[in-house]
Each structure stands twice: as structure tokens, then as C-alpha cells.
Design a protein around this motif. Structure first.
Motif, PDB file in Angstrom:
ATOM      1  N   ASP A  43       0.831  -1.210   0.000  1.00 51.33           N
ATOM      2  CA  ASP A  43       0.000   0.000   0.000  1.00 51.33           C
ATOM      3  C   ASP A  43       0.864   1.258   0.000  1.00 51.33           C
ATOM      4  N   GLU A  44       1.942   1.258   0.767  1.00 54.71           N
ATOM      5  CA  GLU A  44       2.847   2.406   0.786  1.00 54.71           C
ATOM      6  C   GLU A  44       3.530   2.588  -0.562  1.00 54.71           C
ATOM      7  N   LEU A  45       3.870   1.496  -1.220  1.00 57.90           N
ATOM      8  CA  LEU A  45       4.492   1.592  -2.546  1.00 57.90           C
ATOM      9  C   LEU A  45       3.524   2.203  -3.554  1.00 57.90           C
ATOM     10  N   ILE A  46       2.262   1.797  -3.495  1.00 58.11           N
ATOM     11  CA  ILE A  46       1.269   2.347  -4.429  1.00 58.11           C
ATOM     12  C   ILE A  46       1.057   3.831  -4.176  1.00 58.11           C
ATOM     13  N   GLU A  47       0.971   4.234  -2.914  1.00 56.77           N
ATOM     14  CA  GLU A  47       0.807   5.650  -2.604  1.00 56.77           C
ATOM     15  C   GLU A  47       2.033   6.447  -3.053  1.00 56.77           C
ATOM     16  N   ALA A  48       3.216   5.871  -2.874  1.00 57.84           N
ATOM     17  CA  ALA A  48       4.428   6.548  -3.328  1.00 57.84           C
ATOM     18  C   ALA A  48       4.460   6.674  -4.844  1.00 57.84           C
ATOM     19  N   ALA A  49       3.913   5.697  -5.550  1.00 54.47           N
ATOM     20  CA  ALA A  49       3.856   5.763  -7.011  1.00 54.47           C
ATOM     21  C   ALA A  49       2.947   6.901  -7.468  1.00 54.47           C
ATOM     22  N   TYR A  50       1.823   7.082  -6.788  1.00 54.45           N
ATOM     23  CA  TYR A  50       0.938   8.193  -7.135  1.00 54.45           C
ATOM     24  C   TYR A  50       1.613   9.533  -6.851  1.00 54.45           C
ATOM     25  N   ARG A  51       2.351   9.631  -5.765  1.00 52.68           N
ATOM     26  CA  ARG A  51       3.057  10.880  -5.460  1.00 52.68           C
ATOM     27  C   ARG A  51       4.148  11.153  -6.485  1.00 52.68           C
ATOM     28  N   GLN A  52       4.821  10.115  -6.931  1.00 55.14           N
ATOM     29  CA  GLN A  52       5.900  10.294  -7.901  1.00 55.14           C
ATOM     30  C   GLN A  52       5.374  10.715  -9.263  1.00 55.14           C
ATOM     31  N   ILE A  53       4.274  10.135  -9.707  1.00 50.30           N
ATOM     32  CA  ILE A  53       3.763  10.399 -11.050  1.00 50.30           C
ATOM     33  C   ILE A  53       2.763  11.552 -11.059  1.00 50.30           C
ATOM     34  N   PHE A  54       1.766  11.517 -10.169  1.00 48.08           N
ATOM     35  CA  PHE A  54       0.718  12.537 -10.163  1.00 48.08           C
ATOM     36  C   PHE A  54       0.994  13.664  -9.181  1.00 48.08           C
ATOM     37  N   PHE A  55       1.898  13.470  -8.229  1.00 44.99           N
ATOM     38  CA  PHE A  55       2.135  14.320  -7.063  1.00 44.99           C
ATOM     39  C   PHE A  55       0.999  14.183  -6.058  1.00 44.99           C
ATOM     40  N   HIS A  56      -0.241  14.170  -6.498  1.00 37.94           N
ATOM     41  CA  HIS A  56      -1.375  13.908  -5.611  1.00 37.94           C
ATOM     42  C   HIS A  56      -2.486  13.298  -6.446  1.00 37.94           C
ATOM     43  N   ALA A  57      -3.090  12.251  -5.943  1.00 36.21           N
ATOM     44  CA  ALA A  57      -4.155  11.551  -6.660  1.00 36.21           C
ATOM     45  C   ALA A  57      -5.425  11.577  -5.821  1.00 36.21           C
ATOM     46  N   PHE A  58      -6.500  12.088  -6.404  1.00 40.02           N
ATOM     47  CA  PHE A  58      -7.801  12.030  -5.759  1.00 40.02           C
ATOM     48  C   PHE A  58      -8.393  10.640  -5.961  1.00 40.02           C
ATOM     49  N   GLU A  67      -3.885  -1.276  -9.832  1.00 43.12           N
ATOM     50  CA  GLU A  67      -3.564  -1.645  -8.452  1.00 43.12           C
ATOM     51  C   GLU A  67      -3.861  -3.116  -8.200  1.00 43.12           C
ATOM     52  N   SER A  68      -4.989  -3.590  -8.702  1.00 36.75           N
ATOM     53  CA  SER A  68      -5.343  -5.002  -8.515  1.00 36.75           C
ATOM     54  C   SER A  68      -4.343  -5.924  -9.212  1.00 36.75           C
ATOM     55  N   GLN A  69      -3.913  -5.566 -10.400  1.00 39.93           N
ATOM     56  CA  GLN A  69      -2.933  -6.390 -11.112  1.00 39.93           C
ATOM     57  C   GLN A  69      -1.588  -6.395 -10.401  1.00 39.93           C
ATOM     58  N   LEU A  70      -1.206  -5.260  -9.822  1.00 40.59           N
ATOM     59  CA  LEU A  70       0.060  -5.217  -9.086  1.00 40.59           C
ATOM     60  C   LEU A  70      -0.021  -6.044  -7.805  1.00 40.59           C
ATOM     61  N   ARG A  71      -1.141  -5.959  -7.108  1.00 36.39           N
ATOM     62  CA  ARG A  71      -1.292  -6.728  -5.861  1.00 36.39           C
ATOM     63  C   ARG A  71      -1.290  -8.234  -6.118  1.00 36.39           C
ATOM     64  N   SER A  72      -1.863  -8.633  -7.254  1.00 34.24           N
ATOM     65  CA  SER A  72      -1.913 -10.068  -7.569  1.00 34.24           C
ATOM     66  C   SER A  72      -0.641 -10.572  -8.225  1.00 34.24           C
ATOM     67  N   GLY A  73       0.293  -9.681  -8.540  1.00 34.33           N
ATOM     68  CA  GLY A  73       1.551 -10.086  -9.137  1.00 34.33           C
ATOM     69  C   GLY A  73       1.507 -10.278 -10.633  1.00 34.33           C
ATOM     70  N   LEU A 156      10.602   1.401  -7.607  1.00 34.29           N
ATOM     71  CA  LEU A 156       9.801   2.552  -8.020  1.00 34.29           C
ATOM     72  C   LEU A 156      10.718   3.735  -8.304  1.00 34.29           C
ATOM     73  N   PRO A 157      10.519   4.455  -9.424  1.00 32.98           N
ATOM     74  CA  PRO A 157      11.381   5.616  -9.710  1.00 32.98           C
ATOM     75  C   PRO A 157      11.291   6.685  -8.616  1.00 32.98           C
ATOM     76  N   TYR A 158      12.386   7.367  -8.401  1.00 29.58           N
ATOM     77  CA  TYR A 158      12.483   8.434  -7.401  1.00 29.58           C
ATOM     78  C   TYR A 158      13.505   9.441  -7.901  1.00 29.58           C
ATOM     79  N   GLN A 159      13.515  10.613  -7.283  1.00 30.50           N
ATOM     80  CA  GLN A 159      14.466  11.650  -7.672  1.00 30.50           C
ATOM     81  C   GLN A 159      15.846  11.261  -7.167  1.00 30.50           C
ATOM     82  N   ARG A 160      16.712  10.912  -8.083  1.00 24.32           N
ATOM     83  CA  ARG A 160      18.016  10.364  -7.723  1.00 24.32           C
ATOM     84  C   ARG A 160      18.981  11.459  -7.294  1.00 24.32           C
TER      85      ARG A 160
END
Length: 250
Positions: A43-58, A67-73, A156-160
């Protein structure tokens, strides 16, 4: 025949410098599916992905299927990032409201975790956007050697290398350095232009500016007139008034 990617020389940036740092509060947290211990970590990884790409997701911006496909692998983190960048939210927020150069700059920052090297790189990737479309541009970034070497399939990509030990203040985050709208589109949309001296300048449409003869131009002059007491008036007592002469004759 597709136009090949133009050559551009990489510049010396923090992301290209190998460093040996001790992790601390200023060190960016790396999210990966290689060492997940519980569902809350995902869950933290998914939230971090939204912050990285969208900055904030409603709630309406979330991609429930991805999200479902990522959780199921069924998909990897790299494929999850690809789905977010190709979503309607990212397209409407960054591509539809910016030029190709601006879109390339913001996408490189969020996907590759670094600034663009130069204007030549902007032009090179903008040609890819114009010839292959957004999907071809995103696939070129996601499948590039730079992305695979820096993040692979699981990270997950991040500002290097945003914070350097030799500097008191690190580089500004991408969401502050490159806001969603550039100056031109902020002016077109009527956004207030913030000035660091705590003053705000609002954009006024040319057709709404007052012209000569407009009553609003005389507002300051009217406010400067003190009409409460006449200039040559003298106080008169009620005992000195002749009421018989003041009453009109009928």
C-alpha cells in the motif's frame, strides 16, 4: 520510416555521480517489491507511485485495475508506472495543458528521476512524441537502458541524488521546480502570479481593463474629496434662527 532518436550529449548531473552516503532523514526512501513483508508495504508503494507520477491523486484519479494487477503479481512495478503515465489523468494533467517540450521535461523527471540534460534532449524526445505518440515515447523511456539500470522491474522511480552531503540544501523537488502548468498556460488560465515579496499580481484580461472615461478611473479622486463639512460654513445656533421668515408663505 520512423525518425531515429537524435543524439544528445549527457551533462554532468547529480544523478550520474556515484556516491557513498549514510542513510538518514534526507535520504529518499526506495520502494521495491523485492523485499515486501506485508500488504501494508505494498500500500505504501502504491501511494508513493501516485506521489511520484501525479504528485497527488484524488479518489477519481486512482487506477483500480492497475492496483489489482500489481497486488496479484500480474504486472511489475515498471508496468504499473507505465500504466500510470499512460492514464487519462496524466494525459489531461500534463500533456493536454503543456507543450511537447514541457511534457517531455516533466515525464523525464518523473520516470527517469532526473532533469533533462539540455534543450537537445527535449527536442529529441519531442520528435518521438510527435512521430510515435505518447505511448511510443513512454515505452522508449520505460525500456531504455538508463531506466533498467537505475530501477529495473521492481524499484519505483524516485528523484536520484537530490541531496548531497557536501551541500547544506539539496536540489529542489521536481513538483516544485516544474509545476503542472508553465508560466504561459498559468497566464492563459488566469492563475495569480505569486511573487516572493508576499505580493500577488492577478492577471487581467485586456478587454476588461478600464479605458479613458470609465467611472472606475475617478474612484480615487472621488474618495479624496471631503464632502462632510462645507468649506465656508459657520456654525449657527438655533436661538439665532428666525423661524417666521424661514416658513414659506402660503
Amino acid at each position: 520510416m520512423a525518425i531515429p532518436l537524435l543524439n544528445y550529449a549527457p551533462s554532468s548531473q547529480n544523478s550520474r555521480v556515484a556516491g557513498f552516503t549514510v542513510s538518514g532523514d534526507s535520504t529518499p526512501r526506495i520502494y521495491t517489491t523485492a523485499n515486501l513483508l506485508s500488504g501494508s508495504d505494498l500500500d505504501e508503494l502504491i501511494e508513493a507511485a501516485y506521489r511520484q507520477i501525479f504528485f497527488h491523486a484524488f479518489a477519481a484519479d486512482r487506477e483500480i485495475t492497475l492496483e489489482s494487477q500489481l497486488r496479484s503479481g500480474n504486472i511489475s512495478v515498471r508496468q504499473f508506472v507505465r500504466g500510470l503515465v499512460l492514464s487519462n489523468t496524466y494525459r489531461s494533467s500534463f500533456y493536454d495543458k503543456n507543450s511537447n517540450y514541457r511534457f517531455v521535461e516533466q515525464t523525464v523527471q518523473r520516470v527517469l528521476g532526473r532533469d533533462v540534460y539540455s534543450e537537445k534532449e527535449k527536442i529529441a524526445w519531442s520528435i518521438v512524441v510527435a512521430t510515435k505518440g505518447i505511448e511510443g515515447f513512454i515505452d522508449a523511456l520505460i525500456n531504455s537502458d538508463e531506466y533498467l539500470e537505475a530501477f529495473g522491474d521492481d524499484v519505483l522511480p524516485y528523484q536520484r541524488r537530490r541531496v548531497l552531503p557536501s551541500q547544506r540544501i539539496g536540489e529542489m523537488p521536481f513538483n516544485l521546480k516544474s509545476p503542472r502548468y508553465d508560466a504561459y498556460h498559468r497566464a492563459q488560465l488566469g492563475f495569480p502570479q505569486l511573487i516572493w515579496q508576499n505580493s500577488v499580481r492577478s492577471y487581467v484580461v485586456t478587454d476588461r481593463k478600464p479605458k479613458s472615461g470609465d467611472p472606475s478611473l475617478f474612484l480615487n479622486m472621488a474618495r479624496s474629496i471631503n464632502a462632510s463639512v462645507p468649506a465656508n460654513s459657520k456654525p449657527v445656533s438655533a436661538q439665532n434662527l428666525d423661524y417666521e421668515r424661514l416658513v414659506p408663505r402660503r
